[in-house]
Write a protein that holds these residues in place. Structure first.
Motif, PDB file in Angstrom:
ATOM      1  N   LEU B  55       0.838  -1.192   0.000  1.00 41.98           N
ATOM      2  CA  LEU B  55       0.000   0.000   0.000  1.00 41.98           C
ATOM      3  C   LEU B  55       0.874   1.243   0.000  1.00 41.98           C
ATOM      4  N   VAL B  56       0.375   2.298  -0.631  1.00 43.22           N
ATOM      5  CA  VAL B  56       1.052   3.588  -0.574  1.00 43.22           C
ATOM      6  C   VAL B  56       0.089   4.580   0.057  1.00 43.22           C
ATOM      7  N   PRO B  63      -5.375   8.360  -6.958  1.00 43.79           N
ATOM      8  CA  PRO B  63      -4.605   7.213  -6.470  1.00 43.79           C
ATOM      9  C   PRO B  63      -3.560   6.741  -7.486  1.00 43.79           C
ATOM     10  N   LEU B  64      -3.923   6.815  -8.789  1.00 46.27           N
ATOM     11  CA  LEU B  64      -2.972   6.393  -9.825  1.00 46.27           C
ATOM     12  C   LEU B  64      -1.742   7.303  -9.815  1.00 46.27           C
ATOM     13  N   GLN B  65      -1.995   8.604  -9.613  1.00 42.22           N
ATOM     14  CA  GLN B  65      -0.881   9.562  -9.563  1.00 42.22           C
ATOM     15  C   GLN B  65       0.031   9.273  -8.371  1.00 42.22           C
ATOM     16  N   GLN B 259      -4.856   9.617   1.773  1.00 43.89           N
ATOM     17  CA  GLN B 259      -5.474   8.543   1.005  1.00 43.89           C
ATOM     18  C   GLN B 259      -4.509   7.374   0.879  1.00 43.89           C
ATOM     19  N   SER B 260      -5.070   6.185   0.680  1.00 44.05           N
ATOM     20  CA  SER B 260      -4.236   5.007   0.449  1.00 44.05           C
ATOM     21  C   SER B 260      -4.527   4.494  -0.950  1.00 44.05           C
ATOM     22  N   ALA B 261      -3.476   3.918  -1.577  1.00 46.37           N
ATOM     23  CA  ALA B 261      -3.651   3.361  -2.926  1.00 46.37           C
ATOM     24  C   ALA B 261      -2.893   2.056  -3.005  1.00 46.37           C
ATOM     25  N   GLU B 266      -3.943  -0.394  -8.851  1.00 45.72           N
ATOM     26  CA  GLU B 266      -3.712   0.725  -9.768  1.00 45.72           C
ATOM     27  C   GLU B 266      -2.953   0.273 -11.007  1.00 45.72           C
ATOM     28  N   SER B 267      -2.014  -0.663 -10.826  1.00 42.74           N
ATOM     29  CA  SER B 267      -1.271  -1.177 -11.975  1.00 42.74           C
ATOM     30  C   SER B 267      -2.214  -1.885 -12.929  1.00 42.74           C
ATOM     31  N   THR B 268      -3.135  -2.656 -12.346  1.00 39.00           N
ATOM     32  CA  THR B 268      -4.116  -3.352 -13.179  1.00 39.00           C
ATOM     33  C   THR B 268      -4.960  -2.363 -13.951  1.00 39.00           C
TER      34      THR B 268
END
Lengths: 209, 408
Positions: B55-56, B63-65, B259-261, B266-268
């Motif tokens: 997680l980031v 979130p993608l950014q 926020q968490s991503a 996100e890669s998917t």
């Protein structure tokens, strides 16, 4: 010895043509004479094993050729029958020597460069060995097609209208070559033509009416 | 004179149409080769860079950014997060390891990352030379950075503000290279690592000089007198147990201002966006291959008409029907196989060329990669050859030589 016995052929249209029995002794030179439409080509095709007659038998060297099937007949033809067409019909993408070695390998024989050299020399075109057909003159090409027909020392050498598109001088020259080559290779010669000019050169004539 | 050699010479006797057919096949195969190689490399790089990160956590935004900036270092960060809140999350029982990131500066487009030893552990970094950073303004640099910037252990350089431009240089402090990381095959090769405090201090001084210039820039720091004022860009998190997946992201999103991503998600999502383009190209390449197949068919079919006399003469010379079949089909297969081989070579070469022109070295593609999937392209080439040549070959097989010869 070559013979055809009670051969007849049915054309797709239903028309039937029968041929007189014909016996050709080894080394003979025959003229097959007939106007166009007389069934000359049909008889030649039956004789060369590419057209099965509806009745009768064709014997070449004591082999009934139509009892052979598929590959065996193809190889028999390549090995024992040499054919010269009105036009040379060489494979354009192959050199003269390759065209000749093609005749050797298709007949199931080993490639024999010495024999190629020998035949080309006898016909006076040894220097064209590595040339492609498009670089040769019509007369030279006709010689190559004779060379290709005799390369495997065939039992039967057949020429289909070899002179009809040539002038008197060249017609006689080609006829002379055919007779020389069939003699030198101990082949029986059959020349099919409607060309009356060559008539006097032959003693044996099979005429279609 | 084998049938194969006859086919070969026949192709050479019409070089232009043979070349056209080979080019068509090569073009289609080339595109497919590039697609296969590139997508496998991109997928591999995405996985390789994010494989141990669950997680980031960063400032609110896309979130993608957040994933792009904190894992792949290719976009701008979403903003900053307060150090105090970040520390609370890092101490959470759900977290096994947390890596703080402070971004904002670069040296000739190589990003300077303020972090701690957890970064080294997370990416399992190994040194090629020197040692890892320990004091302020000491840096350990990735292998690609060392190569492209020609930096050695002991060299000094100035960082610049921003993520790529080198116009706004921080002249107040100088960084020193203390170590070079062995090539990792991931994003670490392109980074300059230092401690978080160095990034803070750099901007501490800097802001006193010219505050006005900073409008609109995101910074991993602002007036860092106490913990309360200090900021980070993001945190990379490794979960303690799979259970955390269900609770931790929701906790971050609902109870904090951050926020968490998830990198995997996100890669998917990113890949499904690129996937549309890849699919389109793939169909385009397949269409070209089909056109090539038709072209080979037309070429053989037409040449068969011209050559029926040649083929009949071959039969007269003793060639069997089977030999004619082989001669014609071999021509088709030779054309398509030659096209396939040229296409594969072209694809590899083109990708290598693309790679060498790519500016960002983190996503650099290479043509020196050979995949098992390429064998399928080879098989496809063979199949197209057979498909295109089978009808002409059957015709050659079935031709009635007596009829062809008597037509003359």
């Amino acid at each position: 010895m070559i013979s055809i016995q009670s051969v007849s052929h049915q054309y797709p249209g239903g028309k039937q043509i029968s041929f007189r029995d014909w016996q050709i002794n080894d080394g003979d030179q025959w003229l097959l004479l007939g106007a166009s439409g007389s069934g000359k080509t049909t008889l030649l095709h039956i004789l060369t094993g590419i057209l099965q007659p509806s009745k009768g038998e064709v014997l070449i060297k004591d082999t009934s050729i139509y009892s052979l099937t598929g590959r065996a007949l193809d190889q028999f033809r390549g090995r024992h029958i040499g054919i010269i067409f009105q036009r040379p019909h060489l494979i354009k993408s192959l050199t003269i020597a390759e065209n000749l070695s093609l005749a050797q390998t298709f007949a199931g024989l080993a490639k024999d460069d010495k024999r190629i050299e020998e035949v080309l020399t006898a016909l006076g075109i040894a220097d064209k060995k590595h040339a492609y057909p498009h670089a040769l003159s019509q007369g030279q090409l006709q010689r190559v097609s004779i060379a290709r027909a005799v390369i495997n020392k065939p039992t039967l050498l057949i020429a289909d209208e070899p002179t009809s598109s040539l002038d008197d001088h060249n017609a006689m020259a080609v006829l002379k070559l055919l007779m020389e080559q069939s003699g030198a290779n101990q082949a029986t010669l059959v020349v099919a033509t409607h060309d009356k000019r060559v008539k006097d050169a032959f003693t044996n004539t099979y005429e279609l009416i | 004179m084998s049938p194969i050699r006859i086919s070969w010479k026949s192709l050479w006797s019409k070089p232009l149409s043979s070349a056209l057919n080979i080019m068509l096949i090569a073009f289609g195969t080339g595109i497919l080769t590039i697609l296969i190689l590139a997508s496998s490399q991109i997928a591999g790089k995405l996985d390789n860079n994010s494989k141990d990160i669950d997680l980031v956590v960063g400032a609110k935004g896309s979130p993608l950014q957040l994933i792009l900036s904190s894992i792949y270092y290719i976009d701008f960060p979403t903003g900053n997060i307060p150090l105090k809140e970040a520390k609370e999350l890092m101490r959470s029982p759900f977290v096994k390891r947390a890596v703080p990131l402070a971004l904002g500066d670069n040296y000739n487009s190589s990003r300077i990352v303020g972090t701690d030893t957890n970064f080294v552990a997370l990416y399992k970094l190994k040194l090629a030379q020197g040692k890892f950073w320990s004091n302020d303004f000491e840096t350990t640099i990735g292998s690609s950075v060392a190569e492209s910037q020609q930096l050695k252990v002991g060299d000094k350089f100035y960082g610049a503000h921003g993520l790529s431009s080198s116009s706004d240089v921080h002249k107040s402090h100088q960084y020193t290279v203390t170590g070079i990381i062995a090539p990792q095959g991931n994003v670490a090769d392109n980074l300059i690592l230092t401690n978080v405090a160095s990034v803070w201090k750099m901007h501490d001084e800097h802001e006193e000089h010219d505050d006005a210039k900073h409008e609109g820039h995101h910074h991993a720091d602002h007036k860092p007198e106490t913990d309360d004022d200090k900021e980070l860009t993001s945190i990379l998190i490794q979960y303690r147990s799979p259970m955390s997946v269900a609770i931790f992201p929701r906790m971050v999103n609902e109870t904090t201002n951050m926020q968490s991503a998830s990198p995997a998600q996100e890669s998917t999502r990113l890949f499904s966006l690129i996937g549309v383009g890849v699919d389109t190209l793939q169909w385009f390449a397949i269409l070209i291959m089909l056109i090539a197949a038709v072209s080979v068919f037309v070429n053989l079919y037409n040449s068969l008409k011209e050559r029926q006399y040649d083929l009949a003469v071959m039969r007269i010379l003793g060639a069997s029907r089977g030999k004619l079949f082989v001669i014609v089909i071999a021509e088709g297969i030779m054309l398509t196989l030659a096209g396939t081989v040229v296409g594969l070579a072209l694809g590899h070469f083109a990708l290598q060329l693309i790679g060498s022109y790519q500016e960002s070295s983190q996503a650099k593609l290479t043509g020196f990669l050979f995949l098992n999937e390429e064998i399928y392209l080879f098989v496809a080439g063979l199949a197209i050859g057979i498909f295109a040549a089978i009808i002409p070959a059957i015709q050659a097989y079935r031709s009635d030589i007596s009829r062809i010869l008597s037509k003359n």
